[in-house]
Design a protein around this motif. Structure first.
Motif, PDB file in Angstrom:
ATOM      1  N   UNK A  11       0.857  -1.134   0.022  1.00 39.52           N
ATOM      2  CA  UNK A  11      -0.065   0.008   0.081  1.00 39.52           C
ATOM      3  C   UNK A  11       0.748   1.316   0.052  1.00 39.52           C
ATOM      4  N   UNK A  12       0.607   2.184  -0.825  1.00 40.38           N
ATOM      5  CA  UNK A  12       1.332   3.676  -0.967  1.00 40.38           C
ATOM      6  C   UNK A  12       0.581   4.224  -1.375  1.00 40.38           C
ATOM      7  N   UNK A  13       1.045   5.852  -1.414  1.00 43.83           N
ATOM      8  CA  UNK A  13       0.462   7.019  -1.641  1.00 43.83           C
ATOM      9  C   UNK A  13      -0.506   7.355  -0.637  1.00 43.83           C
TER      10      UNK A  13
ATOM     11  N   UNK B 212       3.577  -8.162 -10.247  1.00 40.32           N
ATOM     12  CA  UNK B 212       4.309  -7.024 -10.060  1.00 40.32           C
ATOM     13  C   UNK B 212       4.018  -5.802 -11.118  1.00 40.32           C
ATOM     14  N   UNK B 213       3.234  -6.117 -11.887  1.00 39.36           N
ATOM     15  CA  UNK B 213       2.549  -5.215 -12.772  1.00 39.36           C
ATOM     16  C   UNK B 213       1.945  -4.129 -12.206  1.00 39.36           C
ATOM     17  N   UNK B 214       1.327  -4.620 -11.027  1.00 42.36           N
ATOM     18  CA  UNK B 214       0.684  -3.477  -9.917  1.00 42.36           C
ATOM     19  C   UNK B 214       1.757  -3.172  -9.015  1.00 42.36           C
ATOM     20  N   UNK B 215       2.047  -1.867  -9.179  1.00 43.94           N
ATOM     21  CA  UNK B 215       3.396  -1.444  -8.268  1.00 43.94           C
ATOM     22  C   UNK B 215       2.957  -1.372  -6.957  1.00 43.94           C
ATOM     23  N   UNK B 216       1.498  -1.124  -6.526  1.00 46.54           N
ATOM     24  CA  UNK B 216       1.047  -1.086  -5.161  1.00 46.54           C
ATOM     25  C   UNK B 216      -0.396  -0.716  -5.063  1.00 46.54           C
ATOM     26  N   UNK B 217      -0.930  -0.821  -4.252  1.00 45.49           N
ATOM     27  CA  UNK B 217      -2.302  -0.274  -4.034  1.00 45.49           C
ATOM     28  C   UNK B 217      -2.679   0.907  -3.334  1.00 45.49           C
ATOM     29  N   UNK B 218      -3.402   1.854  -3.817  1.00 40.54           N
ATOM     30  CA  UNK B 218      -3.541   3.205  -3.274  1.00 40.54           C
ATOM     31  C   UNK B 218      -5.128   3.406  -2.562  1.00 40.54           C
ATOM     32  N   UNK B 219      -5.336   4.067  -1.672  1.00 37.95           N
ATOM     33  CA  UNK B 219      -6.531   4.523  -1.220  1.00 37.95           C
ATOM     34  C   UNK B 219      -7.317   5.117  -2.111  1.00 37.95           C
ATOM     35  N   UNK B 220      -8.720   4.893  -2.216  1.00 36.82           N
ATOM     36  CA  UNK B 220      -9.855   5.752  -3.148  1.00 36.82           C
ATOM     37  C   UNK B 220     -10.940   6.084  -2.152  1.00 36.82           C
ATOM     38  N   UNK B 221     -11.367   7.259  -2.895  1.00 35.35           N
ATOM     39  CA  UNK B 221     -12.372   7.747  -1.950  1.00 35.35           C
ATOM     40  C   UNK B 221     -13.685   7.185  -1.819  1.00 35.35           C
ATOM     41  N   UNK B 222     -13.976   6.165  -1.019  1.00 33.79           N
ATOM     42  CA  UNK B 222     -15.225   5.514  -0.870  1.00 33.79           C
ATOM     43  C   UNK B 222     -15.167   4.932   0.661  1.00 33.79           C
ATOM     44  N   UNK B 223     -16.451   4.630   0.937  1.00 27.34           N
ATOM     45  CA  UNK B 223     -16.578   4.441   2.493  1.00 27.34           C
ATOM     46  C   UNK B 223     -15.805   3.054   2.861  1.00 27.34           C
TER      47      UNK B 223
ATOM     48  N   UNK C  24     -10.282  -2.428   6.435  1.00 24.95           N
ATOM     49  CA  UNK C  24     -11.513  -1.925   5.819  1.00 24.95           C
ATOM     50  C   UNK C  24     -11.248  -1.045   4.749  1.00 24.95           C
ATOM     51  N   UNK C  25     -10.095  -0.154   4.618  1.00 25.26           N
ATOM     52  CA  UNK C  25     -10.032   0.893   3.737  1.00 25.26           C
ATOM     53  C   UNK C  25     -10.288   0.545   2.358  1.00 25.26           C
ATOM     54  N   UNK C  26     -10.863   1.237   1.346  1.00 23.42           N
ATOM     55  CA  UNK C  26     -11.002   0.840   0.072  1.00 23.42           C
ATOM     56  C   UNK C  26      -9.713   1.285  -0.788  1.00 23.42           C
ATOM     57  N   UNK C  27      -9.322   0.548  -1.610  1.00 24.08           N
ATOM     58  CA  UNK C  27      -8.069   0.789  -2.339  1.00 24.08           C
ATOM     59  C   UNK C  27      -8.377   0.255  -3.761  1.00 24.08           C
ATOM     60  N   UNK C  28      -7.443   0.752  -4.559  1.00 29.42           N
ATOM     61  CA  UNK C  28      -7.171   0.375  -6.118  1.00 29.42           C
ATOM     62  C   UNK C  28      -5.746  -0.050  -6.330  1.00 29.42           C
ATOM     63  N   UNK C  29      -5.843  -0.848  -7.451  1.00 30.02           N
ATOM     64  CA  UNK C  29      -4.216  -0.993  -7.956  1.00 30.02           C
ATOM     65  C   UNK C  29      -3.611   0.334  -8.490  1.00 30.02           C
ATOM     66  N   UNK C  30      -2.357   0.416  -8.374  1.00 27.69           N
ATOM     67  CA  UNK C  30      -1.865   1.381  -9.465  1.00 27.69           C
ATOM     68  C   UNK C  30      -0.734   0.686 -10.227  1.00 27.69           C
ATOM     69  N   UNK C  31      -0.944   0.647 -11.495  1.00 29.43           N
ATOM     70  CA  UNK C  31      -0.361  -0.281 -12.220  1.00 29.43           C
ATOM     71  C   UNK C  31       0.849   0.565 -12.828  1.00 29.43           C
ATOM     72  N   UNK C  32       2.113  -0.346 -13.173  1.00 26.45           N
ATOM     73  CA  UNK C  32       3.255   0.214 -13.908  1.00 26.45           C
ATOM     74  C   UNK C  32       2.839   0.583 -15.374  1.00 26.45           C
ATOM     75  N   UNK C  33       3.703   1.267 -15.842  1.00 24.94           N
ATOM     76  CA  UNK C  33       3.350   1.730 -17.298  1.00 24.94           C
ATOM     77  C   UNK C  33       3.306   0.375 -18.302  1.00 24.94           C
ATOM     78  N   UNK C  34       2.294   0.402 -19.071  1.00 26.01           N
ATOM     79  CA  UNK C  34       1.660  -0.828 -20.028  1.00 26.01           C
ATOM     80  C   UNK C  34       3.202  -1.398 -20.561  1.00 26.01           C
TER      81      UNK C  34
END
Ligand SMILES: [Zn+2]
Lengths: 382, 351, 166
Positions: C114-116, C143-154, C125-135
């Protein structure tokens, strides 16, 4: 069923690096102590059961082959058990099964790890292709389960420090323990650096060299010896990645405990078990296992710990020897729990003896908290 | 002593390189085949035990991955030996005899293709004196072959015959890896690996899996009308110090024969875990099997899945007794260099 | 006495073994999709549990997971730890957050970073989404996914995530 009992427990001195002995010398140290305690000659041993965790910890494949001479197995049957961290416990169960089957009268069992011969964190976290390389050893794996336990039951952070201090205070009464930390207390634990939040350095087990051996025999071979009778023993496993699995309170642990209580005729484990050696490699596993093993309701485990119930002079002493938090030769750690439980009911635990202990429990777990082995030993057969 | 019977056995086709199959995908088909054959499920199994070796795949917990092939909800009574699955069967038998189980599922799996088996097996030796010299498994076997030849316990003609017969017998085994027939001139054309063993005296690198179900007397007849009984079983280990062993014989196998009182039994068939060509005539002579059809499956020389081949010897003996009108079968499993650790299993079909 | 004078009581005997890893057919199916930026879980034909990343089986039922189940790269944090020690052989600098990621529609979680986000703000319970490397860097690896970062959802109540057979 044939009744079996432990008539000898032998251990090595546990230390970070036992460079004074080879692997063979290490296992033999524990075996010699067990054979002396049992007061037996080699001819009496019908089979040898060896256990240890992954071969990569020492770089020796199927070490029963190399160790055949050192463990006194030449010319005899030998079995090598590997069930991850629970192996010390499951090896004891399998050794006792040799006797209970009626095929063998007396068996020797030994487990060991000589972690200094390799790098355990490396062996547990090799770099595999295809998957992100983020696993930081066992602590990194178990810390999220612990955090979830704390969240569920709103447990205060000092519980972990308390367990860590209590087990190390017990270790000061056990000359074989790896960690002897004079003046250890909660404050000292809480002052150590964070490793894997919420686990601090002193809330984690050490990496040790060591071996533990036991001689187990059938009722008709006991004679006048001091015996820890095996009143119940069981193993349970569940798959690692299984939908619906509760890693915080694994069903396999619940079932395994119920099985041994049934075998031993125990209805209320809290009241009927005098003391227990439970596999606690990270401080928080004490309250987690108190609940999982049915000593209390869910969410009540940390409160028992907080009330000093598990202290050596408490109502239900846990890990009088210092536990895995004080000595952790992984492959042997489970058998040390089983052997220390036996020593308690034999009245041989010396400075860490629980007064008048008649019924004791030994417990081990491994893998992703998915492999369990447990037994109940008693000073009497009835 | 409680009687225990084999009621089912299944073997994955032996592959040179199971590449695309992971542990789960190797194990699940053989377990399902057994369940389907017997019309049962994991819920009918009281104890499960497996045999495997982490180092073959280079994974610290290959057996943990493998367990995902098995239904473990609710949790199961389960254990694992870092040995050939023949010893998983042994442990399971003890569980039945002590009354902790009526039925047991045994499985083994091995993938030798991903690594360098010669180097890996070197790590079985004394880690201070021997392993750092990296003795490979063929050279270690060759030491014993040389002793046996020099002392006239066996002949090179017998070694040649082992290889030719193994390939001829592979027709009896639909799962065999090597099935092409050879003659003496083909054999002689092969380069020595470690004298006196040439390429064809050695088993092929193999991937695969096997599974077996055993049961108590009460349960066995629920599964089959023809259980095959484990009439006798014994295993013993020898010293790890090759210099202290007499490689021209096997004290432990002789002790096991005495223990099982085998000398008066007329065996109809035998399957021996003989990985190298010299081991077959050696053990046939030692075990008095000169006139007994042996390794009708082709044996390890036509497919040698590490951690399974011992269980396979028991399984193939079981199949021979079941499918022919045979009464007595002898199976042998081994572990370690130069037949260091040996198990003998006397199987009997009741008439 | 200098360090060289102390007799060495051990010797080093390095073991180097090379392996050709294979992913397994279930994982291969999964990784072929990951290479294209898709996350496709595998479902159990009996209990319908969805596994990601798949190993090819449902240990609840002991059967192969042969149903392909496309998922999004959004989910929540089932639990996490902040790691303060380095991973052997990995350049990642502590402290970093290693979390059990439960993707929406999946019934097991997997470990990822988890970063950002400030570490003290991370919650179960925090909502998160993948942050992908450049295609152009995508390969057959998560590892194509650099990390997951929080998103603005409950936040999600993780107690509701436990799989129950319907
Ligand atoms: Zn399912």
């Amino acid at each position: 069923m044939i009744q079996a009992g432990v008539i000898g427990v032998g251990q090595t001195k546990y230390d970070a690096k036992r460079r004074d002995v080879s692997m063979a010398g290490l296992v033999r140290e524990a075996i010699d102590n067990a054979m002396l305690a049992a007061n037996l000659e080699w001819d009496a041993i019908d089979a040898v059961i060896l256990g240890k965790a992954p071969d990569m910890f020492e770089g020796v494949i199927m070490p029963e082959l190399y160790l055949a001479d050192a463990i006194g197995a030449v010319g005899k049957p030998v079995l090598r058990v590997h069930t991850a961290g629970s192996v010390g416990g499951s090896t004891a169960v399998i050794a006792a099964s040799h006797v209970c089957s009626g095929q063998f009268k007396t068996v020797l069992t030994v487990t060991f790890e000589k972690q200094s011969e390799s790098n355990a964190t490396w062996a547990l976290s090799p770099r595999y292709p295809y998957s992100p390389h983020i696993n930081a050893g066992a602590g990194g794996y178990f810390a999220p389960f612990i955090r979830e336990y704390i969240r569920r039951y709103d447990a205060p952070e000092h519980i972990g420090w308390k367990v860590a201090a209590k087990d190390r205070q017990n270790a000061l009464k056990n000359p074989l323990a790896h960690l002897h930390i004079p003046g250890i207390d909660e404050k000292m634990v809480s002052d150590t650096p964070m490793l894997w939040e919420p686990l601090r350095y002193l809330e984690s087990c050490p990496s040790s060299d060591g071996a533990c051996a036991m001689v187990i025999t059938a009722q008709d071979q006991v004679g006048s010896r001091n015996v820890a009778w095996i009143k119940g023993m069981a193993v349970r496993s569940e798959g690692t990645l299984s939908a619906g699995r509760d890693e915080v309170n694994p069903q396999a642990g619940i079932d395994c405990a119920k099985d041994i209580y049934n075998q031993a005729g125990i209805h209320n484990p809290f009241n009927e078990i005098d003391c227990a050696e439970i596999y606690v490699p990270f401080s928080w596993y004490e309250p987690m296992w108190l609940e999982n093993l049915g000593f209390c309701d869910l969410g009540e485990g940390w409160k028992l710990t907080d009330k000093d119930v598990t202290a050596i002079d408490g109502e239900l002493p846990f890990n009088m020897s210092g536990g895995v938090l004080s000595s952790n030769p992984i492959g042997a750690s489970g058998m040390i729990r089983f052997g220390e439980a036996a020593l308690q009911v034999m009245g041989l635990a010396k400075d860490h003896q629980v007064e008048d202990a008649k019924v004791a429990m030994g417990h081990a777990y491994g893998g992703a908290a998915q492999f369990f082995a447990m037994w109940i030993v008693s000073s009497s057969l009835d | 002593m409680k009687r225990v019977a084999i009621v089912g056995y299944a073997q994955h086709p032996i592959l040179k390189n199971a590449g695309a199959l992971n542990e789960v995908e190797l194990i699940m088909p053989v377990v399902h085949q057994l369940f389907n054959d017997l019309g049962i499920s994991q819920k009918d199994i009281d104890f499960t035990c497996s045999g495997s070796c982490d180092y073959l795949q280079g994974a610290a917990f290959a057996f943990v991955e493998g367990l995902s092939a098995i239904q473990t909800n609710p949790p199961i009574k389960e254990s694992h030996v870092e040995m050939d699955a023949a010893w998983a069967m042994y442990e399971s038998m003890l569980k039945i005899q002590m009354g902790d189980a009526e039925t047991a599922l045994i499985y083994g799996f091995g993938k030798s293709s991903p690594g360098d088996l010669d180097a890996i097996i070197s790590l079985q030796m004394d880690p201070y004196y021997i392993s750092p010299l990296w003795p490979d498994r063929v050279s270690l076997a060759a030491l014993q072959a040389r002793v046996l030849l020099d002392q006239n316990v066996i002949t090179s003609e017998q070694m040649l015959a082992s290889v030719i017969e193994a390939r001829a017998n592979s027709k009896n085994n639909k799962n065999a890896l090597i099935t092409d027939l050879i003659d003496e001139s083909d054999y002689l054309k092969n380069a020595m690996v470690s004298s006196p063993l040439n390429q064809l005296d050695c088993p092929p690198i193999s991937d695969g899996s096997s599974a077996m179900i055993i049961a108590s007397e009460e349960k066995a007849y629920e599964f089959t009308d023809h259980p095959i009984w484990i009439e006798g079983i014994d295993h013993r280990i020898e010293s790890s110090n090759l210099g202290s062993r007499n490689l021209a014989t096997s004290k432990t196998l002789q002790a096991s024969m005495d223990q099982l009182n085998l000398k008066n039994i007329k065996f109809d068939v035998a399957e021996l875990h003989t990985q190298f060509s010299h081991e077959l005539p050696f053990l046939k002579s030692l075990l008095n099997l000169q006139d007994v059809p042996t390794n009708l499956s082709g044996g390890p020389l036509v497919g040698n899945v590490m951690m399974c081949a011992g269980l396979d010897a028991i399984g193939k003996t079981y199949e021979s007794l079941k499918n022919n009108q045979f009464t007595h079968g002898l199976a042998h499993a081994t572990s370690g260099p130069c037949l260091q650790h040996n198990m003998l299993v006397h199987l009997e079909a009741q008439k | 006495m200098s360090a060289e004078d102390i007799p060495k009581d051990y010797s080093e005997s390095p073991i180097n073994l090379e392996y050709f890893y294979t992913a397994g057919s279930a994982t291969t199916r999964f990784l072929n999709q990951v290479k294209e930026g898709n996350i496709v879980g595998q479902g159990c034909p009996k209990c319908k549990a969805v596994y990601v990343p798949p190993r090819g089986s449902c240990p609840r039922c002991g059967v192969a997971t042969d149903i392909e189940v496309p998922l999004t790269d959004k989910g929540c944090i089932e639990s996490f730890t902040v790691v303060h020690i380095p991973i052997p052989g990995n350049p990642i600098v502590p402290p970093y957050v290693c979390a059990m990621i439960r993707l929406d529609g999946a019934n097991i979680s997997f470990l990822h970073l988890i970063q950002d986000v400030d570490i003290e703000n991370i919650r179960i319970g925090m909502r998160i989404q993948a942050v992908w490397k450049p295609k152009e860097e995508w390969t057959h690896s998560l590892e194509n996914i650099k990390w997951f970062a929080p998103i603005d959802e409950p936040d999600v109540d993780v107690a509701t995530l436990r799989f129950h057979e319907s």
